[in-house]
Design a protein around this motif. Structure first.
Motif, PDB file in Angstrom:
ATOM      1  N   UNK A  80      65.067 -25.625  98.106  1.00  0.00           N
ATOM      2  CA  UNK A  80      65.552 -26.981  97.868  1.00  0.00           C
ATOM      3  C   UNK A  80      65.553 -27.799  99.150  1.00  0.00           C
ATOM      4  N   UNK A  81      65.317 -29.079  99.007  1.00  0.00           N
ATOM      5  CA  UNK A  81      65.496 -29.987 100.133  1.00  0.00           C
ATOM      6  C   UNK A  81      66.854 -30.654  99.961  1.00  0.00           C
ATOM      7  N   UNK A  82      67.249 -31.467 100.900  1.00  0.00           N
ATOM      8  CA  UNK A  82      68.556 -32.127 100.829  1.00  0.00           C
ATOM      9  C   UNK A  82      68.704 -32.858  99.506  1.00  0.00           C
ATOM     10  N   UNK A  83      69.745 -32.519  98.785  1.00  0.00           N
ATOM     11  CA  UNK A  83      70.026 -33.166  97.517  1.00  0.00           C
ATOM     12  C   UNK A  83      69.210 -32.647  96.354  1.00  0.00           C
ATOM     13  N   UNK A  84      68.225 -31.801  96.615  1.00  0.00           N
ATOM     14  CA  UNK A  84      67.391 -31.298  95.535  1.00  0.00           C
ATOM     15  C   UNK A  84      68.177 -30.436  94.575  1.00  0.00           C
ATOM     16  N   UNK A  85      68.235 -30.845  93.319  1.00  0.00           N
ATOM     17  CA  UNK A  85      68.950 -30.075  92.316  1.00  0.00           C
ATOM     18  C   UNK A  85      70.457 -30.225  92.381  1.00  0.00           C
ATOM     19  N   UNK A  86      70.971 -31.035  93.274  1.00  0.00           N
ATOM     20  CA  UNK A  86      72.411 -31.206  93.424  1.00  0.00           C
ATOM     21  C   UNK A  86      72.836 -32.566  92.893  1.00  0.00           C
ATOM     22  N   UNK A  87      74.039 -32.614  92.404  1.00  0.00           N
ATOM     23  CA  UNK A  87      74.627 -33.870  91.966  1.00  0.00           C
ATOM     24  C   UNK A  87      75.951 -34.042  92.709  1.00  0.00           C
ATOM     25  N   UNK A  88      76.106 -35.153  93.392  1.00  0.00           N
ATOM     26  CA  UNK A  88      77.332 -35.419  94.134  1.00  0.00           C
ATOM     27  C   UNK A  88      78.456 -35.748  93.166  1.00  0.00           C
ATOM     28  N   UNK A  89      79.581 -35.090  93.318  1.00  0.00           N
ATOM     29  CA  UNK A  89      80.751 -35.366  92.503  1.00  0.00           C
ATOM     30  C   UNK A  89      81.387 -36.685  92.947  1.00  0.00           C
ATOM     31  N   UNK A  90      81.991 -37.403  92.019  1.00  0.00           N
ATOM     32  CA  UNK A  90      82.695 -38.633  92.391  1.00  0.00           C
ATOM     33  C   UNK A  90      84.078 -38.312  92.944  1.00  0.00           C
ATOM     34  N   UNK A  91      84.572 -37.106  92.686  1.00  0.00           N
ATOM     35  CA  UNK A  91      85.887 -36.699  93.177  1.00  0.00           C
ATOM     36  C   UNK A  91      85.815 -36.432  94.675  1.00  0.00           C
ATOM     37  N   UNK A  92      86.751 -37.013  95.410  1.00  0.00           N
ATOM     38  CA  UNK A  92      86.822 -36.794  96.856  1.00  0.00           C
ATOM     39  C   UNK A  92      87.669 -35.565  97.145  1.00  0.00           C
ATOM     40  N   UNK A  93      87.243 -34.775  98.126  1.00  0.00           N
ATOM     41  CA  UNK A  93      87.985 -33.577  98.518  1.00  0.00           C
ATOM     42  C   UNK A  93      88.114 -33.530 100.033  1.00  0.00           C
ATOM     43  N   UNK A  94      89.136 -32.832 100.506  1.00  0.00           N
ATOM     44  CA  UNK A  94      89.349 -32.644 101.930  1.00  0.00           C
ATOM     45  C   UNK A  94      88.616 -31.386 102.369  1.00  0.00           C
ATOM     46  N   UNK A  95      87.770 -31.509 103.375  1.00  0.00           N
ATOM     47  CA  UNK A  95      87.049 -30.360 103.926  1.00  0.00           C
ATOM     48  C   UNK A  95      87.743 -29.962 105.219  1.00  0.00           C
ATOM     49  N   UNK A  96      88.586 -28.926 105.177  1.00  0.00           N
ATOM     50  CA  UNK A  96      89.307 -28.527 106.384  1.00  0.00           C
ATOM     51  C   UNK A  96      88.365 -27.907 107.415  1.00  0.00           C
ATOM     52  N   UNK A  97      88.751 -27.981 108.668  1.00  0.00           N
ATOM     53  CA  UNK A  97      88.007 -27.327 109.739  1.00  0.00           C
ATOM     54  C   UNK A  97      88.983 -26.493 110.553  1.00  0.00           C
ATOM     55  N   UNK A  98      88.438 -25.554 111.291  1.00  0.00           N
ATOM     56  CA  UNK A  98      89.258 -24.584 112.011  1.00  0.00           C
ATOM     57  C   UNK A  98      88.790 -24.454 113.446  1.00  0.00           C
ATOM     58  N   UNK A  99      89.725 -24.075 114.337  1.00  0.00           N
ATOM     59  CA  UNK A  99      89.346 -23.857 115.723  1.00  0.00           C
ATOM     60  C   UNK A  99      88.802 -22.434 115.881  1.00  0.00           C
ATOM     61  N   UNK A 100      88.490 -22.039 117.101  1.00  0.00           N
ATOM     62  CA  UNK A 100      87.875 -20.729 117.340  1.00  0.00           C
ATOM     63  C   UNK A 100      88.811 -19.566 117.022  1.00  0.00           C
ATOM     64  N   UNK A 101      90.092 -19.830 116.888  1.00  0.00           N
ATOM     65  CA  UNK A 101      91.055 -18.782 116.526  1.00  0.00           C
ATOM     66  C   UNK A 101      91.446 -18.883 115.046  1.00  0.00           C
ATOM     67  N   UNK A 102      90.631 -19.578 114.266  1.00  0.00           N
ATOM     68  CA  UNK A 102      90.811 -19.722 112.817  1.00  0.00           C
ATOM     69  C   UNK A 102      92.087 -20.465 112.436  1.00  0.00           C
ATOM     70  N   UNK A 103      92.570 -21.306 113.337  1.00  0.00           N
ATOM     71  CA  UNK A 103      93.735 -22.136 113.018  1.00  0.00           C
ATOM     72  C   UNK A 103      93.233 -23.471 112.479  1.00  0.00           C
ATOM     73  N   UNK A 104      93.841 -23.978 111.393  1.00  0.00           N
ATOM     74  CA  UNK A 104      93.400 -25.266 110.859  1.00  0.00           C
ATOM     75  C   UNK A 104      93.654 -26.404 111.842  1.00  0.00           C
ATOM     76  N   UNK A 105      92.730 -27.344 111.900  1.00  0.00           N
ATOM     77  CA  UNK A 105      92.872 -28.533 112.742  1.00  0.00           C
ATOM     78  C   UNK A 105      93.414 -29.637 111.842  1.00  0.00           C
ATOM     79  N   UNK A 106      94.548 -30.202 112.237  1.00  0.00           N
ATOM     80  CA  UNK A 106      95.296 -31.097 111.358  1.00  0.00           C
ATOM     81  C   UNK A 106      94.712 -32.505 111.222  1.00  0.00           C
ATOM     82  N   UNK A 107      94.038 -33.023 112.227  1.00  0.00           N
ATOM     83  CA  UNK A 107      93.577 -34.411 112.173  1.00  0.00           C
ATOM     84  C   UNK A 107      92.580 -34.615 111.035  1.00  0.00           C
ATOM     85  N   UNK A 108      92.800 -35.664 110.263  1.00  0.00           N
ATOM     86  CA  UNK A 108      91.876 -36.033 109.197  1.00  0.00           C
ATOM     87  C   UNK A 108      91.082 -37.246 109.667  1.00  0.00           C
TER      88      UNK A 108
END
Length: 91
Positions: free
Chosen positions: A32-60
């Protein structure tokens, strides 16, 4: 930092399917290429990120903000993303 976006039908976040973005490993395996076969959901979600010690980074990240400098991407700034941001950051 965490950012607000949309999940595609394949389960990845929309930022992984922006034009010119590198293919993910599962996209490459599926041919697949970017977007190939995919449909973007209209629902917004939070994608959390983590530091090198697997602790969540709070800033949104504010919707519509650029992440990663010139080689990064601009987060979605749609009304749904704005509403979720306001909900998550309300004091």
């Amino acid at each position: 930092m965490a950012y607000i976006g949309h999940r595609c039908g394949c389960g990845h976040m929309d930022a992984q399917h922006k034009a010119g973005a590198a293919k993910t490993a599962c996209q490459a395996r599926a041919g697949l290429s970017c977007g190939g076969g995919c449909r973007k959901s209209v629902k917004s979600v939070l994608a959390p990120t983590f530091d090198v010690k697997a602790r969540p980074i709070a800033r949104v990240v504010t919707p519509g903000e650029r992440i990663g400098g010139n080689n990064g991407f601009v987060t979605c700034g749609c009304d749904n993303c704005q509403a979720l941001y306001e909900q998550l950051t309300a004091q």
